[in-house]
Write an enzyme that holds these catalytic residues in place. Sequence first.
Site, PDB file in Angstrom:
ATOM      1  N   ARG A  15       0.803  -1.174   0.050  1.00 54.16           N
ATOM      2  CA  ARG A  15      -0.057  -0.121   0.120  1.00 54.16           C
ATOM      3  C   ARG A  15       1.019   1.253  -0.078  1.00 54.16           C
ATOM      4  NH1 ARG A  15      -0.334   4.770   2.738  1.00 54.16           N
ATOM      5  NH2 ARG A  15      -0.058   3.584   4.752  1.00 54.16           N
ATOM      6  N   ASP A  16       1.408   1.463   1.052  1.00 51.68           N
ATOM      7  CA  ASP A  16       2.280   2.654   1.240  1.00 51.68           C
ATOM      8  C   ASP A  16       3.529   2.607   0.167  1.00 51.68           C
ATOM      9  OD1 ASP A  16       3.868   5.002   2.282  1.00 51.68           O
ATOM     10  OD2 ASP A  16       3.246   4.440   4.051  1.00 51.68           O
ATOM     11  N   HIS A 207       4.968   4.476  12.660  1.00 60.38           N
ATOM     12  CA  HIS A 207       5.219   4.272  11.134  1.00 60.38           C
ATOM     13  C   HIS A 207       6.249   5.345  10.708  1.00 60.38           C
ATOM     14  CE1 HIS A 207       2.962   3.870   7.199  1.00 60.38           C
ATOM     15  NE2 HIS A 207       3.570   5.072   7.085  1.00 60.38           N
ATOM     16  N   HIS A 209       8.736   6.958   8.211  1.00 59.51           N
ATOM     17  CA  HIS A 209       9.536   7.060   6.925  1.00 59.51           C
ATOM     18  C   HIS A 209      10.768   7.442   7.016  1.00 59.51           C
ATOM     19  CE1 HIS A 209       5.902   6.733   4.029  1.00 59.51           C
ATOM     20  NE2 HIS A 209       5.353   6.739   5.188  1.00 59.51           N
ATOM     21  N   CYS A 240       4.260   9.384   0.493  1.00 57.76           N
ATOM     22  CA  CYS A 240       2.827   9.744   0.092  1.00 57.76           C
ATOM     23  C   CYS A 240       2.897  10.842  -0.924  1.00 57.76           C
ATOM     24  CB  CYS A 240       2.427  10.571   1.389  1.00 57.76           C
ATOM     25  SG  CYS A 240       0.872  11.108   1.394  1.00 57.76           S
ATOM     26  N   ASN A 249       9.705   4.118   3.396  1.00 51.78           N
ATOM     27  CA  ASN A 249       9.364   3.689   4.938  1.00 51.78           C
ATOM     28  C   ASN A 249      10.773   3.192   5.340  1.00 51.78           C
ATOM     29  OD1 ASN A 249       6.214   3.504   3.830  1.00 51.78           O
ATOM     30  ND2 ASN A 249       6.421   3.738   6.208  1.00 51.78           N
TER      31      ASN A 249
HETATM   32  P1  HMG Z   1     -12.916  14.414  -2.557  1.00 51.59           P
HETATM   33  O1  HMG Z   1     -12.784  14.765  -4.115  1.00 51.59           O
HETATM   34  O2  HMG Z   1     -13.268  15.593  -1.554  1.00 51.59           O
HETATM   35  O3  HMG Z   1     -14.335  13.333  -2.472  1.00 51.59           O
HETATM   36  O4  HMG Z   1     -11.715  13.480  -2.134  1.00 51.59           O
HETATM   37  P2  HMG Z   1     -15.740  13.663  -2.666  1.00 51.59           P
HETATM   38  O5  HMG Z   1     -16.370  12.950  -1.366  1.00 51.59           O
HETATM   39  O6  HMG Z   1     -16.083  15.058  -2.987  1.00 51.59           O
HETATM   40  O7  HMG Z   1     -16.066  12.881  -4.088  1.00 51.59           O
HETATM   41  C1  HMG Z   1     -15.307  13.043  -5.300  1.00 51.59           C
HETATM   42  C2  HMG Z   1     -15.447  12.107  -6.286  1.00 51.59           C
HETATM   43  O8  HMG Z   1     -14.476  10.993  -5.918  1.00 51.59           O
HETATM   44  C3  HMG Z   1     -16.828  11.496  -6.515  1.00 51.59           C
HETATM   45  O9  HMG Z   1     -16.886  10.955  -7.970  1.00 51.59           O
HETATM   46  C4  HMG Z   1     -16.612  10.112  -5.586  1.00 51.59           C
HETATM   47  O10 HMG Z   1     -17.633   9.265  -5.918  1.00 51.59           O
HETATM   48  C5  HMG Z   1     -15.270  10.001  -5.574  1.00 51.59           C
HETATM   49  P3  HMG Z   1     -17.398  11.763  -9.150  1.00 51.59           P
HETATM   50  O11 HMG Z   1     -18.947  12.131  -8.429  1.00 51.59           O
HETATM   51  O12 HMG Z   1     -16.570  13.070  -9.191  1.00 51.59           O
HETATM   52  O13 HMG Z   1     -17.198  10.916 -10.231  1.00 51.59           O
HETATM   53  N1  HMG Z   1     -14.909   9.095  -4.372  1.00 51.59           N
HETATM   54  C6  HMG Z   1     -14.366   7.895  -4.520  1.00 51.59           C
HETATM   55  N2  HMG Z   1     -14.236   7.035  -5.252  1.00 51.59           N
HETATM   56  C7  HMG Z   1     -13.729   5.905  -4.999  1.00 51.59           C
HETATM   57  N3  HMG Z   1     -13.470   5.419  -3.688  1.00 51.59           N
HETATM   58  C8  HMG Z   1     -13.586   6.349  -2.708  1.00 51.59           C
HETATM   59  C9  HMG Z   1     -14.080   7.621  -3.010  1.00 51.59           C
HETATM   60  N4  HMG Z   1     -14.286   8.943  -2.349  1.00 51.59           N
HETATM   61  C10 HMG Z   1     -14.812   9.706  -3.275  1.00 51.59           C
HETATM   62  N5  HMG Z   1     -13.460   6.084  -1.311  1.00 51.59           N
HETATM   63  C11 HMG Z   1     -10.877  11.602  -0.892  1.00 51.59           C
HETATM   64  C12 HMG Z   1     -11.897  13.190  -0.796  1.00 51.59           C
HETATM   65  C13 HMG Z   1     -10.776  11.543   0.658  1.00 51.59           C
HETATM   66  C14 HMG Z   1     -11.884  10.706  -1.147  1.00 51.59           C
HETATM   67  C15 HMG Z   1      -9.847  11.865  -1.559  1.00 51.59           C
HETATM   68  O14 HMG Z   1      -9.014  13.107  -1.030  1.00 51.59           O
HETATM   69  C16 HMG Z   1      -8.714  10.816  -1.257  1.00 51.59           C
HETATM   70  O15 HMG Z   1      -8.994   9.579  -1.965  1.00 51.59           O
HETATM   71  N6  HMG Z   1      -7.739  10.934  -0.558  1.00 51.59           N
HETATM   72  C17 HMG Z   1      -6.852   9.803  -0.447  1.00 51.59           C
HETATM   73  C18 HMG Z   1      -5.235  10.253  -0.638  1.00 51.59           C
HETATM   74  C19 HMG Z   1      -4.280   9.126  -0.236  1.00 51.59           C
HETATM   75  O16 HMG Z   1      -4.648   7.883  -0.358  1.00 51.59           O
HETATM   76  N7  HMG Z   1      -3.119   9.398   0.376  1.00 51.59           N
HETATM   77  C20 HMG Z   1      -2.153   8.499   0.671  1.00 51.59           C
HETATM   78  C21 HMG Z   1      -2.539   7.665   2.043  1.00 51.59           C
HETATM   79  S1  HMG Z   1      -2.235   8.477   3.557  1.00 51.59           S
HETATM   80  C22 HMG Z   1      -0.726   8.097   3.902  1.00 51.59           C
HETATM   81  O17 HMG Z   1       0.063   7.551   2.694  1.00 51.59           O
HETATM   82  C23 HMG Z   1       0.082   8.600   5.233  1.00 51.59           C
HETATM   83  C24 HMG Z   1       0.234   7.215   5.974  1.00 51.59           C
HETATM   84  O18 HMG Z   1       1.173   6.178   5.254  1.00 51.59           O
HETATM   85  C25 HMG Z   1       0.732   7.451   7.346  1.00 51.59           C
HETATM   86  C26 HMG Z   1       2.093   8.338   7.168  1.00 51.59           C
HETATM   87  O19 HMG Z   1       3.011   8.041   6.629  1.00 51.59           O
HETATM   88  O20 HMG Z   1       1.829   9.433   7.749  1.00 51.59           O
HETATM   89  C27 HMG Z   1      -1.217   6.442   6.303  1.00 51.59           C
HETATM   90 MG    MG Z   2       3.109   6.190   5.313  1.00 55.11          MG
END
Ligand code: HMG
Ligand code: MG
Length: 296
Positions: A15-16, A207, A209, A240, A249
């Site tokens: 995933r990450d 966690h 990095h 990210c 990581n």
């Molecule tokens: P948004 O644009 O505000 O969402 O995104 P929305 O609710 O307004 O929806 C907009 C569109 O997205 C719609 O589609 C929804 O259906 C679709 P449209 O009508 O335009 O065709 N949508 C989705 N589609 C599929 N699956 C879903 C989903 N949700 C909405 N779940 C949202 C808000 C949270 C969805 C977006 O910002 C997002 O997906 N962000 C994820 C970013 C991400 O994955 N970052 C990396 C992971 S975090 C990380 O790595 C840190 C970590 O490792 C810890 C660390 O290291 O610190 C965990």
């Molecule tokens: Mg991470």
Amino acid sequence: MNLPSRVRIVEVGPRDGLQNEATSVDVATKLELIQQLSDAGLSYIEAGSFVSPKWVPQMNGSDAIFQQLPANSATVFAALTPNMQGLERALACGVKEVAVFAAASESFSQKNINCSIAESLDRFRPVAARAITEGVNVRGYISCVVGCPYEGAIEPNKVADVAKQLLAMGCYEISLGDTIGVGTPAAIEQLLNRLLQDIPPNRLAVHLHDTYGQALANVLRALQMGISVVDSSVAGLGGCPYAQGASGNLATEDLVYMLNGMGIEHGIDLAKLVAAGQFISQHLGRVNASKVARAL
Ligand code: HMG
Ligand code: MG
């Protein structure tokens, strides 16, 4: 030295690691990697993420991956779910464990999940409640626990506030993300000293990095302070897309080597783990970022 006798490793590479690659890795290769990691003894693997495909296209195949993972495996396969839509997708694929992900920095929360910290917690509450009703465990992440790419240093009190709210909504464990790897053992100590005032150590994970090469030293400090769950990523993959400068990581191979040397149990076969890291590094055409893998 006060150290745990056993560490539980949370493998986040599929995933990450793969969310941050310039090109998406195909489902068959991801499944092969996950299988090799499971065969190496990793009992908890974050295998995908049900986020918006517009935001992170690299995680697009997660539905197909979870549909094909063995249902009766002893390994826990987990996924990120940012909202109810993500949880519904996860439930439809039979996912048994999910993670919600908040941040301790307002700017990072906006960039990563397009809402404020308070809005994200309001969004996660019904997600956690529904998951728990379905018998699905919920883990909680907090990003930027030490520093933020947009705001700089982050106050431990801010992390404590978010952590308590995630625990209150039913998260069984909080994974503390040093998203951009800026922490040092002193910063980790200061953070944990604050958190441990309110939260028992068995509800916390780290966690880290490895952007500045501090991750292993920081893990050691966390272990000394009673933490016994560590996230890491095979071949040191990771980052990210919404945190510039977030490199890989802590490499799982490097963590396992250190734990071996310290006589701390973990249940992982290092040779098989190194082979899994070589497999994915070769597929990505990159040098394995684990020093231990390179040395072996
Ligand atoms: P948004 O644009 O505000 O969402 O995104 P929305 O609710 O307004 O929806 C907009 C569109 O997205 C719609 O589609 C929804 O259906 C679709 P449209 O009508 O335009 O065709 N949508 C989705 N589609 C599929 N699956 C879903 C989903 N949700 C909405 N779940 C949202 C808000 C949270 C969805 C977006 O910002 C997002 O997906 N962000 C994820 C970013 C991400 O994955 N970052 C990396 C992971 S975090 C990380 O790595 C840190 C970590 O490792 C810890 C660390 O290291 O610190 C965990
Ligand atoms: Mg991470």
